[in-house]
Scaffold this active site. Structure first.
Site, PDB file in Angstrom:
ATOM      1  N   GLU A 171       0.892  -1.100   0.035  1.00 16.82           N
ATOM      2  CA  GLU A 171       0.127  -0.081   0.226  1.00 16.82           C
ATOM      3  C   GLU A 171       0.930   1.183  -0.064  1.00 16.82           C
ATOM      4  O   GLU A 171       2.093   1.149   0.396  1.00 16.82           O
ATOM      5  CB  GLU A 171      -0.855   0.134   1.220  1.00 16.82           C
ATOM      6  N   GLY A 313       6.433   0.102   3.773  1.00 20.32           N
ATOM      7  CA  GLY A 313       5.177  -0.183   3.446  1.00 20.32           C
ATOM      8  C   GLY A 313       5.666  -0.488   1.792  1.00 20.32           C
ATOM      9  O   GLY A 313       6.675  -0.726   1.741  1.00 20.32           O
ATOM     10  N   GLU A 314       4.433  -0.353   0.887  1.00 19.71           N
ATOM     11  CA  GLU A 314       4.569  -0.431  -0.773  1.00 19.71           C
ATOM     12  C   GLU A 314       4.603  -2.117  -0.957  1.00 19.71           C
ATOM     13  O   GLU A 314       4.443  -2.479  -1.865  1.00 19.71           O
ATOM     14  CB  GLU A 314       5.590   0.130  -1.297  1.00 19.71           C
ATOM     15  N   GLY A 315       4.380  -3.025   0.551  1.00 21.29           N
ATOM     16  CA  GLY A 315       4.803  -4.202  -0.033  1.00 21.29           C
ATOM     17  C   GLY A 315       6.010  -4.756   0.003  1.00 21.29           C
ATOM     18  O   GLY A 315       6.383  -5.914  -0.511  1.00 21.29           O
TER      19      GLY A 315
END
Lengths: 344, 344
Positions: A171, A313-315
């Protein structure tokens, strides 16, 4: 709410494939158990994919959204960065894009409610608005929540159709550690002080402000938080709802799901609250530095694979864990048994 | 001993490259520090390789040897497995061979004193004999020790000549957690009970026997253990000596060195005792389940990257860590800065 009534059943892990994989691990050229969690990962992937010698084909879905609660000064970065980062994912400039290429996983971008989204090929979520300020009103309307959940589920269905075995949810959303912390507090009962972290880099004053915002949000929505979907709708946001749907869809379509950091894990915690059978299909990638993350992992009963001090984050944590899952599957498939090697 | 007099100096990390890498990390498209240890790994590799945007070219050196102390019943496996596993490394059947292929690292095999070695292209160490029973006499002669150390150093020199940046030391040797535990006890002052682990799978009686053997060995060699080289010679073994030389050679030739499990780390602990300047060139790959490993990592001041319950050796933990080092370097090189991406 109507969504709860249509909650999909979770496909159980394939016990036959898990057993066959465990038997193979016991015969491979090493003392039984000597590869520790790398053995467990291979056996888990076998159960997930219903294949004794699994292939970890993976897809990373990154959902981006904006958050009305940024008006309360809960982030060190300006809201415009959400849209800019979505463009940077598409251009290959951002960390998750680099890791997706490195691990040969496809990267799918989702606009889950970004203000002024860039003209990049992101899946639209039908969520043209950012979330409302959760410290004053519900973050999402019923319709926004339903659309976001449906989108997540449909992305999982598409992945299954495409032969993907493992979904990684990531995300981006300026301010989104605040909804994640609120969801964590609502589900686990932890205090605002226990769930509030520095996010992308709040100073002490910012952290205090964030704690107060979380406390206010919990007070505003008190009395409605026994329903996990209401927790998600009132305290979550677009990307959390898409990722919740994605995790539910992974269970429905027989995929594995890798939980990333605090926001992605908050989405998963809602999904497990709705559908506890999802848990065996989950892998906790890592333990981030956000305090709410550790709380939720413990609450979910998940033991994270990595502890690298990540908080992007971001994966990215999920993508780092994917490297180990791939290595585990490669070992499982590529090593010889004692008999094959003529050893012993 | 003559070896001590010729100990090579360690090339310090390149501060200019480290600084440039740290500056780059501060400009990349993420909050500063948000990639945690992945940032540290990239900065470390920059210092190791004297390159602001390093490339983690790696080589895995696996040294195998037999141990006279197996006569004391300290292993769950028969001694003949050492030679068989050396053949399995060469044939690609064993875990480290699979991981070497997976991570595109070259695998170099060393016969550091294997009984009846297989006819595979392993580097001979000039150590035709296994170590003697360290619970009764010194494991190695002075000549054996010197040859093994020299071989390790020459392998590091060769790697540097070949453009390798990172050495991963692995080992194989039935019974070799006992010498490793003895070395750990001698260097750290820990008790036999604290350093003895179950190795490849000892039962309770085997573990008690192993503790007694370690205690006997420490008593037999008491009074000679202030000299790290005597610790290595009396309580070590062929593969420990080769790996000690390899780590010293990595320092001498400006490479990074990735410490694997309890045996490889015992070799590194001797190397650091001889040459404390080596420490900045070391990366602790993981924490194994052997108790002596954690003790030595703490004593060395090294914080392991992974904790996966591994206890196989062979360099497998180091190879798993290499996956993260490679990802860290890829992120460092491949991500855009805020300015390049037009974000912020």
């Amino acid at each position: 709410m109507s969504v709860a009534a249509t909650l999909p059943a979770v496909r159980p892990l394939d016990a036959t494939a898990s057993r066959a994989a465990a038997q193979r691990q016991a015969q491979l050229l090493k003392p039984p158990g000597a590869l520790g969690r790398l053995e467990e990962l291979a056996v888990w992937m076998a159960g997930v994919t219903a294949t004794p010698r699994p292939d970890p084909r993976a897809r990373i879905v990154v959902a981006a959204a904006d958050h009305g609660v940024t008006a309360q000064g809960v982030s060190a970065y300006p809201q415009a960065l959400t849209a800019q980062m979505l463009a940077a994912f598409d251009a290959g400039h951002a960390a998750i894009a680099v890791l997706a290429g490195h691990s040969q996983a496809a990267l799918v971008l989702v606009d889950a409610g970004v203000i002024d989204p860039p003209a990049v090929p992101a899946v639209p979520a039908g969520l043209p608005a950012p979330s409302a300020d959760l410290s004053r009103e519900p973050a999402l309307t019923v319709e926004q929540l339903e659309r976001a959940l449906e989108l997540g589920r449909s992305l999982a269905a598409q992945a299954a159709d495409d032969g993907v075995h493992l979904l990684l949810g990531g995300e981006m959303g300026i301010g989104n550690t605040t909804p994640a912390a609120c969801v964590a507090a609502a589900l686990t009962g932890a205090s605002p002080a226990a769930v509030a972290g520095r996010g992308t880099g709040l100073d002490d004053a910012g952290l205090e402000r964030k704690q107060a915002v979380i406390a206010r949000a919990l007070a505003v929505h008190a009395g409605t938080l026994n329903d996990p979907l209401e927790v998600l709708r009132r305290l979550g946001g677009g990307e959390l709802a898409v990722l919740c749907g994605l995790a539910l869809g992974a269970g429905e379509h027989g995929l594995g799901y890798v939980c990333d950091g605090v926001i992605a894990t908050a989405a998963v915690a809602v999904a497990v609250s709705l559908q506890p059978d999802l848990r065996p299909r989950l892998l906790a990638a890592h333990r981030s530095t956000e305090p709410a993350h550790g709380l939720m992992l413990e609450w979910l009963g998940l033991d994270p694979l990595l502890d690298l001090g990540l908080r992007l984050g971001e994966g990215t944590g999920a993508a780092a864990a994917l490297l180990l899952v791939a290595a585990a599957c490669r070992l499982h498939d590529g090593m010889a048994t004692f008999a094959e090697a003529g050893v012993g």
